[in-house]
Design a protein around this motif. Structure first.
Motif, PDB file in Angstrom:
ATOM      1  N   GLU A   1      -2.890  -0.638  -3.083  1.00 21.74           N
ATOM      2  CA  GLU A   1      -3.866   0.127  -2.312  1.00 21.74           C
ATOM      3  C   GLU A   1      -3.366   1.519  -1.949  1.00 21.74           C
ATOM      4  OE1 GLU A   1      -6.090  -0.080   2.034  1.00 21.74           O
ATOM      5  OE2 GLU A   1      -4.767  -1.693   1.424  1.00 21.74           O
TER       6      GLU A   1
ATOM      7  N   VAL B   1      -3.830   4.180   0.605  1.00 22.44           N
ATOM      8  CA  VAL B   1      -4.330   4.217   1.983  1.00 22.44           C
ATOM      9  C   VAL B   1      -5.366   5.320   2.164  1.00 22.44           C
ATOM     10  CG1 VAL B   1      -3.679   4.614   4.393  1.00 22.44           C
ATOM     11  CG2 VAL B   1      -2.228   3.212   2.916  1.00 22.44           C
TER      12      VAL B   1
ATOM     13  N   ARG C   1       0.854  -1.202   0.000  1.00 20.52           N
ATOM     14  CA  ARG C   1       0.000   0.000   0.000  1.00 20.52           C
ATOM     15  C   ARG C   1       0.874   1.229   0.000  1.00 20.52           C
ATOM     16  NH1 ARG C   1      -1.471  -2.902   4.771  1.00 20.52           N
ATOM     17  NH2 ARG C   1      -3.356  -3.476   3.696  1.00 20.52           N
TER      18      ARG C   1
END
Length: 74
Positions: A56, A58, A18
């Protein structure tokens, strides 16, 4: 297929779990638990590379989850 490596960044996309972006600086969580920082002159291109590899963001995850939580709590 997109390149698993971004020019000037030593880690492959497969190593990144991420990320969090602040202007031109990215904070990245690697699969081994290490956190690295990367500053780039082309933040849009680096961010696009990360998202293309389904890494991802965050900030976006937090916003989506927080919004869903608020809707369920209402």
């Amino acid at each position: 297929m997109t390149n698993p490596y971004f020019s000037g960044f030593e880690h492959s996309a497969a190593q990144i779990r991420r990320f969090l972006q602040t202007h031109k600086t990215f904070t990245l969580l690697l699969s081994g638990g290490s956190i690295v920082h990367h500053e780039t002159d082309d933040a849009v291109r680096f961010r696009t590379w990360l998202l293309t590899h389904q890494i991802e963001d965050v900030r976006e995850s937090f916003t989506k989850n927080y919004s869903a939580y608020n809707l369920m709590s209402a």
